[in-house]
Design a protein around this motif. Structure first.
Motif, PDB file in Angstrom:
ATOM      1  N   ARG A  49      92.423  52.361 -19.342  1.00 46.19           N
ATOM      2  CA  ARG A  49      91.418  52.175 -20.376  1.00 46.19           C
ATOM      3  C   ARG A  49      92.032  52.379 -21.748  1.00 46.19           C
ATOM      4  O   ARG A  49      93.083  52.996 -21.904  1.00 46.19           O
ATOM      5  N   ALA A  68      85.784  51.236 -25.835  1.00 52.05           N
ATOM      6  CA  ALA A  68      84.652  50.419 -25.405  1.00 52.05           C
ATOM      7  C   ALA A  68      84.022  51.069 -24.181  1.00 52.05           C
ATOM      8  O   ALA A  68      84.357  50.723 -23.045  1.00 52.05           O
ATOM      9  N   PRO A  69      83.096  52.009 -24.368  1.00 52.40           N
ATOM     10  CA  PRO A  69      82.513  52.728 -23.224  1.00 52.40           C
ATOM     11  C   PRO A  69      81.885  51.810 -22.190  1.00 52.40           C
ATOM     12  O   PRO A  69      81.918  52.110 -20.996  1.00 52.40           O
ATOM     13  N   ALA A  70      81.324  50.680 -22.608  1.00 54.21           N
ATOM     14  CA  ALA A  70      80.660  49.786 -21.660  1.00 54.21           C
ATOM     15  C   ALA A  70      81.626  49.229 -20.624  1.00 54.21           C
ATOM     16  O   ALA A  70      81.232  48.895 -19.504  1.00 54.21           O
ATOM     17  N   LEU A  71      82.908  49.125 -20.988  1.00 49.98           N
ATOM     18  CA  LEU A  71      83.894  48.592 -20.054  1.00 49.98           C
ATOM     19  C   LEU A  71      84.364  49.636 -19.044  1.00 49.98           C
ATOM     20  O   LEU A  71      85.058  49.302 -18.087  1.00 49.98           O
ATOM     21  N   HIS A  72      84.022  50.890 -19.256  1.00 49.50           N
ATOM     22  CA  HIS A  72      84.551  51.944 -18.398  1.00 49.50           C
ATOM     23  C   HIS A  72      83.881  51.975 -17.019  1.00 49.50           C
ATOM     24  O   HIS A  72      84.306  52.721 -16.149  1.00 49.50           O
ATOM     25  N   ASP A  73      82.855  51.171 -16.821  1.00 47.18           N
ATOM     26  CA  ASP A  73      82.289  51.009 -15.486  1.00 47.18           C
ATOM     27  C   ASP A  73      82.911  49.833 -14.739  1.00 47.18           C
ATOM     28  O   ASP A  73      82.597  49.580 -13.590  1.00 47.18           O
ATOM     29  N   SER A  74      83.801  49.103 -15.413  1.00 48.93           N
ATOM     30  CA  SER A  74      84.429  47.927 -14.823  1.00 48.93           C
ATOM     31  C   SER A  74      85.582  48.336 -13.921  1.00 48.93           C
ATOM     32  O   SER A  74      86.221  49.367 -14.122  1.00 48.93           O
ATOM     33  N   ALA A 118      87.452  44.115 -29.171  1.00 46.63           N
ATOM     34  CA  ALA A 118      86.406  45.113 -29.402  1.00 46.63           C
ATOM     35  C   ALA A 118      86.474  45.588 -30.843  1.00 46.63           C
ATOM     36  O   ALA A 118      87.571  45.787 -31.386  1.00 46.63           O
ATOM     37  N   ARG A 159      83.147  50.090 -33.031  1.00 48.45           N
ATOM     38  CA  ARG A 159      81.911  50.642 -32.469  1.00 48.45           C
ATOM     39  C   ARG A 159      81.831  50.418 -30.966  1.00 48.45           C
ATOM     40  O   ARG A 159      80.881  50.862 -30.324  1.00 48.45           O
ATOM     41  N   GLY A 160      82.816  49.690 -30.412  1.00 48.75           N
ATOM     42  CA  GLY A 160      82.833  49.451 -28.981  1.00 48.75           C
ATOM     43  C   GLY A 160      82.197  48.163 -28.541  1.00 48.75           C
ATOM     44  O   GLY A 160      82.070  47.915 -27.331  1.00 48.75           O
ATOM     45  N   ASN A 161      81.772  47.306 -29.487  1.00 43.10           N
ATOM     46  CA  ASN A 161      81.198  46.012 -29.127  1.00 43.10           C
ATOM     47  C   ASN A 161      82.307  45.071 -28.688  1.00 43.10           C
ATOM     48  O   ASN A 161      83.281  44.866 -29.424  1.00 43.10           O
TER      49      ASN A 161
END
Length: 341
Positions: free
Chosen positions: A219, A234-240, A272, A275-277
């Motif tokens: 990551r 990018a926190p949203a990608l950390h579930d990938s 990204a 802001r992580g977008n």
């Protein structure tokens, strides 16, 4: 480039311009194996055939473009296995002869220019498993900066030239460190029982992006040079289940492009903001890697693999207008952007 491929590339460029997209300036350096081994080529995205820059018995790779855009550091690899040797040279981009620089050893890698182009840092196994050195652009002032038996790697000179970020395994696993440009005041700025690596300075020198497998996948994280403010990019990608790789800051420091590698071999270029977008610049299911920003931040050059071949492609920074930049029977890869001079 074959004539039909040149015509196709020109047609794609004219089509992009007719839709309002200006052609990027400067040149893109890349590795090509069209002549049977790795050599350095250059091509102008605005049009024209590629030109070959190296013709040697060794395999040559464009490692780092000089800040003034007048030269590139080339790493040359000769031999294989125990007989392998690597060396650096400064290759002028005006057609002049390459000048050997520094040490020759089994591993001479990861050169990074100082912002004024007067010196550079690099890693080598000349006198140890791997340590960091600096040397003047003219070959003077060679000095060893680190003395860690476990190894130090991947130097990255700060935008003001006063510091070097790097990776070292001296404390049992790979962590990110920062030191002064003369090697003094070495301090660890990450601390975790898994590996951290690949630091890259933001253009303003206030932030480092680095890679970590502290969450079980590779990551991207951000941290300040004093070790504070560590957070995922990018926190949203950390579930990938995909792995991040090859981060590259945009010239204005507002976005970071990177490669996202999924299981099964597919990979794509993403970007990204701080802001992580996240936005995806290439389609899912392809094999895209090694993003490199144009100097104006409007385009990204990258490597695209398809049907057993690799080619250099361009895409606008908003993901529109992807097109091949070069095509040849041999692999073309590892783009490095040179600003217009």
């Amino acid at each position: 480039m074959k004539p039909i491929h040149a015509l196709l590339a020109c047609a794609a460029l004219l089509s992009a311009c007719s839709r309002g997209g200006a052609a990027p300036g400067g040149e893109v350096l890349f590795v090509s194996e069209r002549d049977g081994q790795a050599e350095v080529y250059a091509v102008r995205p605005a049009g024209g055939p590629p030109r070959r820059l190296t013709r040697a018995a060794s395999a040559d790779y464009p490692a780092a473009v000089a800040p003034d855009g007048a030269a590139v550091l080339v790493v040359s690899v000769a031999g294989e296995g125990a007989a392998q040797s690597e060396r650096m040279s400064v290759l002028p981009l005006d057609g002049g002869a390459a000048r050997p620089l520094g040490l020759v050893s089994a591993r001479v890698r990861s050169p990074a220019w100082a912002p004024d182009g007067s010196w550079l840092a690099f890693e080598s196994d000349t006198a140890s498993f791997r340590d960091l050195y600096r040397i003047g652009r003219d070959g003077s002032g060679l000095r060893r900066l680190t003395h860690a038996p476990q190894g130090s790697f991947e130097p990255e000179v700060s935008p003001d030239g006063g510091s070097i970020a790097f990776v070292s395994s001296r404390d049992g696993d790979a962590e990110v460190y920062v030191m002064r440009a003369d090697g003094a005041a070495q301090r660890r700025i990450t601390a975790f029982h898994r590996d951290d690596w690949g630091p890259r300075w933001s253009p303003d020198g206030r932030t480092l992006v680095f890679l970590s497998n502290r969450e079980g996948r590779d990551r991207l994280f951000l941290v300040q040079p004093d070790g504070s403010g560590l957070r995922p990019l990018a926190p949203a990608l950390h579930d990938s289940v995909a792995d991040a790789a090859e981060p590259a800051w945009s010239p204005d420091g507002r976005r970071i492009a990177f490669t996202l590698r999924a299981r099964g071999g597919a990979s794509r270029i993403a970007a990204a903001d701080l802001r992580g977008n996240v936005s995806f610049l290439t389609p899912a299911g392809e094999r895209a890697s090694t993003p490199a920003w144009s100097p104006d931040g409007a385009f990204i050059a990258y490597t695209r693999q398809a049907e057993g071949d690799a080619e250099v492609w361009l895409v606008r920074a908003d993901g529109r207008g992807a097109r091949p930049l070069v095509r040849s029977p041999g692999a073309d890869w590892l783009p490095r952007w040179v600003p217009a001079r």
